[in-house]
Design a protein around this motif. Sequence first.
Motif, PDB file in Angstrom:
ATOM      1  N   LYS A   1     -27.957-102.016 -36.748  1.00  0.00           N
ATOM      2  CA  LYS A   1     -27.362-101.891 -35.421  1.00  0.00           C
ATOM      3  C   LYS A   1     -26.401-100.720 -35.424  1.00  0.00           C
ATOM      4  O   LYS A   1     -25.943-100.246 -36.457  1.00  0.00           O
ATOM      5  N   PHE A   2     -26.083-100.247 -34.221  1.00  0.00           N
ATOM      6  CA  PHE A   2     -25.017 -99.288 -33.998  1.00  0.00           C
ATOM      7  C   PHE A   2     -24.591 -99.416 -32.542  1.00  0.00           C
ATOM      8  O   PHE A   2     -25.290-100.034 -31.734  1.00  0.00           O
ATOM      9  N   ASN A   3     -23.449 -98.839 -32.209  1.00  0.00           N
ATOM     10  CA  ASN A   3     -22.955 -98.904 -30.832  1.00  0.00           C
ATOM     11  C   ASN A   3     -23.613 -97.828 -29.992  1.00  0.00           C
ATOM     12  O   ASN A   3     -23.741 -96.684 -30.424  1.00  0.00           O
ATOM     13  N   ALA A   4     -23.983 -98.195 -28.777  1.00  0.00           N
ATOM     14  CA  ALA A   4     -24.558 -97.235 -27.841  1.00  0.00           C
ATOM     15  C   ALA A   4     -23.492 -96.207 -27.466  1.00  0.00           C
ATOM     16  O   ALA A   4     -22.312 -96.523 -27.378  1.00  0.00           O
ATOM     17  N   PHE A   5     -23.903 -94.976 -27.259  1.00  0.00           N
ATOM     18  CA  PHE A   5     -22.978 -93.902 -26.949  1.00  0.00           C
ATOM     19  C   PHE A   5     -23.609 -92.952 -25.950  1.00  0.00           C
ATOM     20  O   PHE A   5     -24.766 -93.083 -25.584  1.00  0.00           O
ATOM     21  N   GLN A   6     -22.857 -91.976 -25.541  1.00  0.00           N
ATOM     22  CA  GLN A   6     -23.300 -91.034 -24.527  1.00  0.00           C
ATOM     23  C   GLN A   6     -23.014 -89.621 -25.019  1.00  0.00           C
ATOM     24  O   GLN A   6     -21.988 -89.374 -25.637  1.00  0.00           O
ATOM     25  N   PHE A   7     -23.926 -88.690 -24.763  1.00  0.00           N
ATOM     26  CA  PHE A   7     -23.720 -87.305 -25.169  1.00  0.00           C
ATOM     27  C   PHE A   7     -22.759 -86.590 -24.226  1.00  0.00           C
ATOM     28  O   PHE A   7     -22.483 -87.046 -23.124  1.00  0.00           O
ATOM     29  N   ILE A   8     -22.275 -85.442 -24.676  1.00  0.00           N
ATOM     30  CA  ILE A   8     -21.379 -84.611 -23.869  1.00  0.00           C
ATOM     31  C   ILE A   8     -22.058 -84.255 -22.547  1.00  0.00           C
ATOM     32  O   ILE A   8     -23.275 -84.171 -22.469  1.00  0.00           O
ATOM     33  N   ARG A   9     -21.280 -84.012 -21.537  1.00  0.00           N
ATOM     34  CA  ARG A   9     -21.734 -83.707 -20.174  1.00  0.00           C
ATOM     35  C   ARG A   9     -22.357 -84.939 -19.506  1.00  0.00           C
ATOM     36  O   ARG A   9     -23.216 -84.813 -18.654  1.00  0.00           O
ATOM     37  N   ASN A  10     -21.964 -86.102 -19.967  1.00  0.00           N
ATOM     38  CA  ASN A  10     -22.382 -87.360 -19.345  1.00  0.00           C
ATOM     39  C   ASN A  10     -23.889 -87.516 -19.198  1.00  0.00           C
ATOM     40  O   ASN A  10     -24.378 -88.004 -18.196  1.00  0.00           O
ATOM     41  N   ASN A  11     -24.622 -87.065 -20.192  1.00  0.00           N
ATOM     42  CA  ASN A  11     -26.066 -87.258 -20.177  1.00  0.00           C
ATOM     43  C   ASN A  11     -26.346 -88.756 -20.289  1.00  0.00           C
ATOM     44  O   ASN A  11     -25.963 -89.390 -21.268  1.00  0.00           O
ATOM     45  N   PRO A  12     -26.993 -89.358 -19.313  1.00  0.00           N
ATOM     46  CA  PRO A  12     -27.172 -90.810 -19.312  1.00  0.00           C
ATOM     47  C   PRO A  12     -28.245 -91.320 -20.279  1.00  0.00           C
ATOM     48  O   PRO A  12     -28.319 -92.503 -20.537  1.00  0.00           O
ATOM     49  N   LEU A  13     -29.075 -90.422 -20.815  1.00  0.00           N
ATOM     50  CA  LEU A  13     -30.162 -90.848 -21.695  1.00  0.00           C
ATOM     51  C   LEU A  13     -29.927 -90.398 -23.138  1.00  0.00           C
ATOM     52  O   LEU A  13     -29.455 -89.295 -23.384  1.00  0.00           O
ATOM     53  N   VAL A  14     -30.277 -91.270 -24.058  1.00  0.00           N
ATOM     54  CA  VAL A  14     -30.211 -90.951 -25.481  1.00  0.00           C
ATOM     55  C   VAL A  14     -31.533 -91.373 -26.103  1.00  0.00           C
ATOM     56  O   VAL A  14     -31.994 -92.491 -25.897  1.00  0.00           O
ATOM     57  N   TYR A  15     -32.152 -90.461 -26.838  1.00  0.00           N
ATOM     58  CA  TYR A  15     -33.427 -90.734 -27.498  1.00  0.00           C
ATOM     59  C   TYR A  15     -33.197 -90.835 -28.996  1.00  0.00           C
ATOM     60  O   TYR A  15     -32.396 -90.085 -29.557  1.00  0.00           O
ATOM     61  N   LEU A  16     -33.908 -91.748 -29.626  1.00  0.00           N
ATOM     62  CA  LEU A  16     -33.778 -91.948 -31.068  1.00  0.00           C
ATOM     63  C   LEU A  16     -35.038 -91.515 -31.790  1.00  0.00           C
ATOM     64  O   LEU A  16     -36.149 -91.715 -31.294  1.00  0.00           O
ATOM     65  N   GLN A  17     -34.849 -90.948 -32.970  1.00  0.00           N
ATOM     66  CA  GLN A  17     -35.962 -90.654 -33.864  1.00  0.00           C
ATOM     67  C   GLN A  17     -35.524 -91.104 -35.254  1.00  0.00           C
ATOM     68  O   GLN A  17     -34.529 -90.611 -35.787  1.00  0.00           O
ATOM     69  N   CYS A  18     -36.261 -92.051 -35.808  1.00  0.00           N
ATOM     70  CA  CYS A  18     -35.920 -92.577 -37.129  1.00  0.00           C
ATOM     71  C   CYS A  18     -37.058 -92.301 -38.105  1.00  0.00           C
ATOM     72  O   CYS A  18     -38.228 -92.395 -37.742  1.00  0.00           O
ATOM     73  N   GLU A  19     -36.670 -91.955 -39.322  1.00  0.00           N
ATOM     74  CA  GLU A  19     -37.633 -91.744 -40.399  1.00  0.00           C
ATOM     75  C   GLU A  19     -37.438 -92.851 -41.419  1.00  0.00           C
ATOM     76  O   GLU A  19     -36.337 -93.040 -41.925  1.00  0.00           O
ATOM     77  N   LEU A  20     -38.514 -93.571 -41.682  1.00  0.00           N
ATOM     78  CA  LEU A  20     -38.479 -94.646 -42.649  1.00  0.00           C
ATOM     79  C   LEU A  20     -39.386 -94.294 -43.820  1.00  0.00           C
ATOM     80  O   LEU A  20     -40.366 -93.572 -43.652  1.00  0.00           O
TER      81      LEU A  20
END
Length: 116
Positions: free
Chosen positions: A71-90
């Motif tokens: 888990k991690f806490n949801a956050f927001q990028f600079i300039r109030n971008n409402p969307l955050v995309y994740l890319q994970c490598e396992l």
Amino acid sequence: PYYVDINQNLFLEAYLHSSDSNLVLFVDTCVASPTPHNFTTVTYDIIRNGCVRDSTYATYYSPYTHMVRFKFNAFQFIRNNPLVYLQCELVVCRAYDYSSRCYQGCITRSKREASS
């Protein structure tokens, strides 16, 4: 899409579907980006090379070696971008192969000395 509020815990689970029960799953890198197609310029490292970069990141017990939970806490990028995309490598490794990437944990690269 998954909608969460800022600072809300975001729980993730990855599961390897395989008939081989001697496999281990390891989260090597998880990177966030404000765009879905660029994970190199404007990014935020949650975990990189097995090293935790976000203080809100935490792992959870998994009853199976081929499943990871974190888990991690949801956050927001600079300039109030409402969307955050994740890319994970396992990484998938053989269980009990202690020389494999899955058992190495955090890998920090040593810096080279600059020549004069």
